[in-house]
Scaffold this motif. Structure first.
Motif, PDB file in Angstrom:
ATOM      1  N   THR A  19       0.809  -1.218   0.000  1.00  0.00           N
ATOM      2  CA  THR A  19       0.000   0.000   0.000  1.00  0.00           C
ATOM      3  C   THR A  19       0.843   1.269   0.000  1.00  0.00           C
ATOM      4  O   THR A  19       0.289   2.376   0.087  1.00  0.00           O
ATOM      5  CB  THR A  19      -0.932   0.022   1.220  1.00  0.00           C
ATOM      6  OG1 THR A  19      -0.137  -0.012   2.413  1.00  0.00           O
ATOM      7  CG2 THR A  19      -1.876  -1.168   1.205  1.00  0.00           C
ATOM      8  N   VAL A  20       2.147   1.159  -0.095  1.00  0.00           N
ATOM      9  CA  VAL A  20       3.029   2.328  -0.124  1.00  0.00           C
ATOM     10  C   VAL A  20       2.951   2.988  -1.501  1.00  0.00           C
ATOM     11  O   VAL A  20       2.982   2.307  -2.531  1.00  0.00           O
ATOM     12  CB  VAL A  20       4.478   1.930   0.205  1.00  0.00           C
ATOM     13  CG1 VAL A  20       5.438   3.095  -0.057  1.00  0.00           C
ATOM     14  CG2 VAL A  20       4.581   1.491   1.652  1.00  0.00           C
ATOM     15  N   ALA A  21       2.869   4.309  -1.509  1.00  0.00           N
ATOM     16  CA  ALA A  21       2.873   5.071  -2.760  1.00  0.00           C
ATOM     17  C   ALA A  21       4.204   5.797  -2.902  1.00  0.00           C
ATOM     18  O   ALA A  21       4.708   6.376  -1.929  1.00  0.00           O
ATOM     19  CB  ALA A  21       1.728   6.075  -2.778  1.00  0.00           C
ATOM     20  N   ALA A  36       2.872   0.197   5.898  1.00  0.00           N
ATOM     21  CA  ALA A  36       1.615   0.358   5.169  1.00  0.00           C
ATOM     22  C   ALA A  36       1.141   1.805   5.146  1.00  0.00           C
ATOM     23  O   ALA A  36       1.229   2.531   6.136  1.00  0.00           O
ATOM     24  CB  ALA A  36       0.543  -0.525   5.800  1.00  0.00           C
ATOM     25  N   GLY A  37       0.616   2.203   3.991  1.00  0.00           N
ATOM     26  CA  GLY A  37      -0.030   3.489   3.857  1.00  0.00           C
ATOM     27  C   GLY A  37       0.882   4.689   3.781  1.00  0.00           C
ATOM     28  O   GLY A  37       0.394   5.821   3.687  1.00  0.00           O
ATOM     29  N   THR A  38       2.163   4.506   3.798  1.00  0.00           N
ATOM     30  CA  THR A  38       3.088   5.633   3.721  1.00  0.00           C
ATOM     31  C   THR A  38       3.159   6.156   2.294  1.00  0.00           C
ATOM     32  O   THR A  38       3.137   5.386   1.335  1.00  0.00           O
ATOM     33  CB  THR A  38       4.480   5.225   4.232  1.00  0.00           C
ATOM     34  OG1 THR A  38       4.431   5.107   5.661  1.00  0.00           O
ATOM     35  CG2 THR A  38       5.545   6.241   3.867  1.00  0.00           C
ATOM     36  N   ASN A  56       2.902   7.479   7.066  1.00  0.00           N
ATOM     37  CA  ASN A  56       3.714   8.692   6.998  1.00  0.00           C
ATOM     38  C   ASN A  56       3.526   9.354   5.638  1.00  0.00           C
ATOM     39  O   ASN A  56       3.176   8.702   4.661  1.00  0.00           O
ATOM     40  CB  ASN A  56       5.190   8.364   7.204  1.00  0.00           C
ATOM     41  CG  ASN A  56       5.477   7.800   8.574  1.00  0.00           C
ATOM     42  OD1 ASN A  56       5.536   8.531   9.558  1.00  0.00           O
ATOM     43  ND2 ASN A  56       5.646   6.484   8.658  1.00  0.00           N
ATOM     44  N   HIS A  57       3.785  10.649   5.568  1.00  0.00           N
ATOM     45  CA  HIS A  57       3.709  11.362   4.291  1.00  0.00           C
ATOM     46  C   HIS A  57       4.942  12.241   4.141  1.00  0.00           C
ATOM     47  O   HIS A  57       5.148  13.184   4.911  1.00  0.00           O
ATOM     48  CB  HIS A  57       2.448  12.224   4.229  1.00  0.00           C
ATOM     49  CG  HIS A  57       2.182  12.782   2.865  1.00  0.00           C
ATOM     50  ND1 HIS A  57       1.036  13.454   2.541  1.00  0.00           N
ATOM     51  CD2 HIS A  57       2.922  12.769   1.717  1.00  0.00           C
ATOM     52  CE1 HIS A  57       1.067  13.826   1.268  1.00  0.00           C
ATOM     53  NE2 HIS A  57       2.212  13.431   0.757  1.00  0.00           N
ATOM     54  N   PHE A  58       5.750  11.888   3.146  1.00  0.00           N
ATOM     55  CA  PHE A  58       6.950  12.659   2.830  1.00  0.00           C
ATOM     56  C   PHE A  58       6.661  13.467   1.570  1.00  0.00           C
ATOM     57  O   PHE A  58       6.413  12.905   0.508  1.00  0.00           O
ATOM     58  CB  PHE A  58       8.149  11.735   2.604  1.00  0.00           C
ATOM     59  CG  PHE A  58       8.521  10.926   3.808  1.00  0.00           C
ATOM     60  CD1 PHE A  58       9.421  11.407   4.737  1.00  0.00           C
ATOM     61  CD2 PHE A  58       7.946   9.674   4.031  1.00  0.00           C
ATOM     62  CE1 PHE A  58       9.758  10.664   5.864  1.00  0.00           C
ATOM     63  CE2 PHE A  58       8.280   8.928   5.145  1.00  0.00           C
ATOM     64  CZ  PHE A  58       9.179   9.421   6.068  1.00  0.00           C
TER      65      PHE A  58
END
Length: 262
Positions: A19-21, A36-38, A56-58
């Motif tokens: 699920t990482v973008a 997951a979800g970062t 997390n959001h970088f």
């Protein structure tokens, strides 16, 4: 893999949850693990032995896990460990640790890290902190939970900032900042208690009263530090609800290495 932009370069050895973008033109190195979800935005570089938690959001153009800017670093297998639900805005730099401590730079969870922030080697950043634009943490800085560091502030190496403390705009932080206090200026000066922050976090009137009394004993009573510590310790018996806050202050002062701001 649909969340990975086709221009991103992901080393086959990297471990990314499904699920990482990852945005356009970002690079993820072989020793990186991401939960997951970062979201890793475009034009980011994530390298080194870096472990990133969930959600997390970088944002774009951040450098995560580069080797430390310590001239003694000789390529040892040091790490950067990041918790969950952190926001890291544009052009931030988070470096690996060195062997001068445990070899790990540690970032907690739920932190709000604004643009151009630098977090150097061996920093320990707690949970729920706010680092405003261009805040700079030198090596081995420790920051407690819920602390706020104002924009364009510089924190000297090995300095400790206590839980719930607030550093004002352009603070020149070269001594340890006790918990709950608001400080600013150059030279740095303790101004008051971080009342707004404490109220937002649900501190009762009794707890706030004790925190204000600790401020008075440290900064307004003309006592030596030793005398202040003894008087602060007695507050636990007077207001049992605030005993935990008193202990936070006593533990911080006992561990201070650079002397507290006074």
């Amino acid at each position: 893999m649909g969340l990975i932009h086709p221009t991103a370069l992901i080393d086959p050895a990297a471990e990314l949850d499904s699920t990482v973008a990852v945005g356009a033109y970002s690079i993820v190195g072989p020793h990186v693990r991401v939960g997951a979800g970062t979201v890793i935005g475009p034009h980011c570089v994530v390298e080194g032995r870096t472990t990133i938690g969930e959600q997390n959001h970088f944002f774009q153009f951040s450098s995560i896990g580069a080797v430390s800017q310590d001239m003694s670093y000789a390529g040892e297998p040091t790490q950067l460990v990041i918790g969950d639900r952190n926001t890291v805005r544009e052009f931030c730099t988070l470096n690996l640790g060195t062997m001068k401590e445990e070899g790990i730079t540690r970032i907690g969870s739920d932190n709000w890290i604004m643009a151009y922030v630098h977090i150097a080697h061996d920093v320990r950043l707690g949970d729920h902190t706010v680092l405003a634009n261009n805040a700079t943490l030198a090596g081995h800085v420790h920051v407690g939970d819920w602390a706020v560091i104002g924009g364009l502030s510089g924190v000297h190496q090995f300095v400790k900032i206590g839980a719930h403390a607030m550093i004002g705009f352009q603070g020149h932080v070269s001594q340890d900042v006790p918990p709950f206090m608001t400080v600013d200026g150059n030279p740095l000066t303790a101004r008051a208690v971080n009342l707004t922050g404490l109220r937002r976090r649900g501190f009762s009137d009794d707890r706030i009263r004790v925190v204000r009394q600790m401020h008075k004993l440290l900064y307004r009573s003309g006592l030596t530090l030793e005398q202040s510590v003894s008087a602060i310790a007695a507050l636990s018996a007077e207001v049992p609800e605030a005993a935990g806050d008193v202990q936070v202050m006593l533990d911080f002062i006992a561990s201070a290495k650079r002397g507290i701001v006074r």
